[in-house]
Design a protein around this motif. Sequence first.
Motif, mmCIF file in Angstrom:
data_model
loop_
_atom_site.group_PDB
_atom_site.id
_atom_site.type_symbol
_atom_site.label_atom_id
_atom_site.label_comp_id
_atom_site.label_asym_id
_atom_site.label_seq_id
_atom_site.Cartn_x
_atom_site.Cartn_y
_atom_site.Cartn_z
ATOM 1 N N GLY A 185 0.828 -1.196 0.000
ATOM 2 C CA GLY A 185 0.000 0.000 0.000
ATOM 3 C C GLY A 185 0.863 1.248 0.000
ATOM 4 N N GLU A 186 0.215 2.386 -0.104
ATOM 5 C CA GLU A 186 0.934 3.644 0.012
ATOM 6 C C GLU A 186 1.290 3.887 1.473
ATOM 7 O OE1 GLU A 186 -1.287 6.807 -1.650
ATOM 8 O OE2 GLU A 186 -1.263 5.994 -3.695
ATOM 9 N N ASN A 187 2.511 4.351 1.697
ATOM 10 C CA ASN A 187 2.969 4.755 3.029
ATOM 11 C C ASN A 187 3.190 3.573 3.969
ATOM 12 O OD1 ASN A 187 2.635 7.555 2.242
ATOM 13 N ND2 ASN A 187 0.438 7.214 2.535
ATOM 14 N N GLY A 188 3.505 2.416 3.402
ATOM 15 C CA GLY A 188 3.825 1.271 4.234
ATOM 16 C C GLY A 188 3.868 -0.011 3.417
ATOM 17 N N VAL A 207 0.747 -11.188 9.928
ATOM 18 C CA VAL A 207 1.272 -10.229 8.971
ATOM 19 C C VAL A 207 2.197 -9.259 9.694
ATOM 20 C CG1 VAL A 207 0.701 -8.461 7.268
ATOM 21 C CG2 VAL A 207 -0.821 -10.426 7.594
ATOM 22 N N ASP A 208 3.409 -9.157 9.211
ATOM 23 C CA ASP A 208 4.366 -8.183 9.736
ATOM 24 C C ASP A 208 4.092 -6.849 9.029
ATOM 25 O OD1 ASP A 208 6.492 -6.888 10.851
ATOM 26 O OD2 ASP A 208 8.003 -7.844 9.605
ATOM 27 N N VAL A 209 3.656 -5.882 9.808
ATOM 28 C CA VAL A 209 3.243 -4.590 9.250
ATOM 29 C C VAL A 209 4.356 -3.568 9.440
ATOM 30 C CG1 VAL A 209 1.536 -2.741 9.369
ATOM 31 C CG2 VAL A 209 0.833 -5.120 9.717
ATOM 32 N N ASN A 210 4.680 -2.848 8.387
ATOM 33 C CA ASN A 210 5.765 -1.870 8.426
ATOM 34 C C ASN A 210 5.290 -0.541 7.823
ATOM 35 O OD1 ASN A 210 8.323 -3.646 9.155
ATOM 36 N ND2 ASN A 210 7.078 -4.801 7.692
ATOM 37 N N PRO A 211 4.638 0.276 8.653
ATOM 38 C CA PRO A 211 4.215 1.585 8.136
ATOM 39 C C PRO A 211 5.416 2.520 7.985
ATOM 40 C CG PRO A 211 3.619 1.353 10.447
ATOM 41 C CD PRO A 211 4.201 0.038 10.026
ATOM 42 N N ASP A 212 5.317 3.429 7.038
ATOM 43 C CA ASP A 212 6.339 4.463 6.914
ATOM 44 C C ASP A 212 6.299 5.354 8.145
ATOM 45 O OD1 ASP A 212 6.931 3.420 4.463
ATOM 46 O OD2 ASP A 212 5.889 4.980 3.309
ATOM 47 N N ASN A 213 7.398 6.059 8.366
ATOM 48 C CA ASN A 213 7.475 6.940 9.528
ATOM 49 C C ASN A 213 6.349 7.976 9.462
ATOM 50 O OD1 ASN A 213 8.536 7.805 11.909
ATOM 51 N ND2 ASN A 213 10.167 9.063 11.009
ATOM 52 N N GLY A 214 5.618 8.061 10.567
ATOM 53 C CA GLY A 214 4.523 9.018 10.630
ATOM 54 C C GLY A 214 3.179 8.446 10.225
ATOM 55 N N TYR A 215 3.123 7.133 9.947
ATOM 56 C CA TYR A 215 1.874 6.510 9.530
ATOM 57 C C TYR A 215 1.575 5.298 10.428
ATOM 58 C CZ TYR A 215 2.116 9.347 5.328
ATOM 59 O OH TYR A 215 2.166 10.405 4.459
ATOM 60 N N VAL A 239 -5.254 -15.645 -2.217
ATOM 61 C CA VAL A 239 -5.371 -14.452 -1.376
ATOM 62 C C VAL A 239 -4.605 -13.287 -2.002
ATOM 63 C CG1 VAL A 239 -4.775 -13.429 0.860
ATOM 64 C CG2 VAL A 239 -5.700 -15.754 0.744
ATOM 65 N N GLU A 240 -5.265 -12.157 -2.070
ATOM 66 C CA GLU A 240 -4.581 -10.903 -2.376
ATOM 67 C C GLU A 240 -4.678 -10.031 -1.131
ATOM 68 O OE1 GLU A 240 -4.562 -8.345 -6.233
ATOM 69 O OE2 GLU A 240 -6.107 -7.479 -4.922
ATOM 70 N N LEU A 241 -3.530 -9.794 -0.530
ATOM 71 C CA LEU A 241 -3.477 -9.029 0.716
ATOM 72 C C LEU A 241 -3.110 -7.584 0.400
ATOM 73 C CD1 LEU A 241 -3.553 -9.273 3.886
ATOM 74 C CD2 LEU A 241 -1.061 -9.422 3.745
ATOM 75 N N THR A 242 -3.992 -6.676 0.774
ATOM 76 C CA THR A 242 -3.734 -5.250 0.594
ATOM 77 C C THR A 242 -3.841 -4.563 1.942
ATOM 78 O OG1 THR A 242 -6.075 -4.859 0.063
ATOM 79 C CG2 THR A 242 -4.562 -5.226 -1.786
ATOM 80 N N SER A 243 -3.378 -3.341 2.002
ATOM 81 C CA SER A 243 -3.362 -2.616 3.277
ATOM 82 C C SER A 243 -3.592 -1.133 3.016
ATOM 83 C CB SER A 243 -2.022 -2.819 3.991
ATOM 84 O OG SER A 243 -0.946 -2.473 3.121
ATOM 85 N N SER A 244 -4.059 -0.468 4.055
ATOM 86 C CA SER A 244 -4.194 0.990 3.983
ATOM 87 C C SER A 244 -3.536 1.592 5.220
ATOM 88 C CB SER A 244 -5.666 1.404 3.900
ATOM 89 O OG SER A 244 -6.370 1.064 5.088
ATOM 90 N N PHE A 245 -2.828 2.688 5.013
ATOM 91 C CA PHE A 245 -2.125 3.370 6.093
ATOM 92 C C PHE A 245 -2.613 4.820 6.171
ATOM 93 C CE2 PHE A 245 0.589 -0.056 4.662
ATOM 94 C CZ PHE A 245 1.053 -0.608 5.847
ATOM 95 N N LYS A 246 -2.689 5.315 7.394
ATOM 96 C CA LYS A 246 -3.103 6.702 7.597
ATOM 97 C C LYS A 246 -2.037 7.427 8.414
ATOM 98 C CE LYS A 246 -7.298 7.940 8.128
ATOM 99 N NZ LYS A 246 -8.667 8.172 8.648
ATOM 100 N N PRO A 247 -1.939 8.725 8.213
ATOM 101 C CA PRO A 247 -0.935 9.479 8.981
ATOM 102 C C PRO A 247 -1.315 9.588 10.454
ATOM 103 C CG PRO A 247 -2.257 10.958 7.647
ATOM 104 C CD PRO A 247 -2.651 9.578 7.242
#
Length: 328
Positions: A185-188, A207-215, A239-247
Amino acid sequence: MKKILTLILSAALICGALSLTACADGKEYSVLCGNCENGCVIVADDSAKAGEKVILAARPNAGYKLVSYVLNGEVLNGCSFVMPAKDVTVSANFEALTYSITYVADGCTVSGDNPDSYTTASTAILNDPQKEGYETCGWYRYHNQSEFEQDMEDYRVTSLEGLYGDLTLYAKYYNPAHTITVVDGENGWCYVEDYYYEAFYGETYNVDVNPDNGYYLESLFVNGTAVEGTSFTVPMADVELTSSFKPIVIDINYELFGGENAEDNPASFTVEDGRITLSDATKEGFVFCGWYLDENFWYSAYGEIDAYDWLEKPLTLYAQFIAEDEFY
């Protein structure tokens, strides 16, 4: 003369007695086997003398049983008869046997339309067993505990046509392998732990989640459907795994020491706000000397904050005022 007459009379009596059993002439008559449905009749010889006992045997076709013998169109009581002084035709009546069917479902659902008995005249098509999440291969006459093998296809039963005998049918199925595709996803980005090219229905993956800094992670989606937390169970599909990140939203606390903040100073910010310019606070009778990062006024903010520098910290800004009569 009297003796000769006696012998003649005795001979006549003997012949009369033999005629009662139709054996006087010693002639052999034909024993014909007529056409039978679902079996045949067997005799030792194709002819017999009148008065002889003829024993019948029958050979039913597979899936049938003998009901009765027939002599010249009349049902016999038993399996033998005394040969009359004429040709005869013998046949037999056969009827289909009824066989049982036992289904070993092993957790599968069995359709109520599948019969529990049949005859050789049956032509029913069997409904395949169903098991959620599995590919079912059908019903088989032999059970194999190992993984389904193609050579078992010779023992698959799809129809009752041509079968005979009591049946035990075993449901066969297998858990098909699925793939997991991660779409960053965007930002992670995310990583599925312990996934090695194949995944099976019902398995759970973290799932190992790695958001970008600030998200932060807002949600994970499996085939477009949001899942709770950071794990999921494999459905009956790839399976198609997608994610959404928020600031991350960082609140700003302003220590004004009796002053009044500028209306355009933000109450919070995110990394997407970048560099934020701060407006001056006001306090009657005092001069505003700047925003500081500590209450001792050692570290000046220099009138702005860089959102990227404060993403994981609570931010408090301190307004410094100096009385007008003390300001030089």
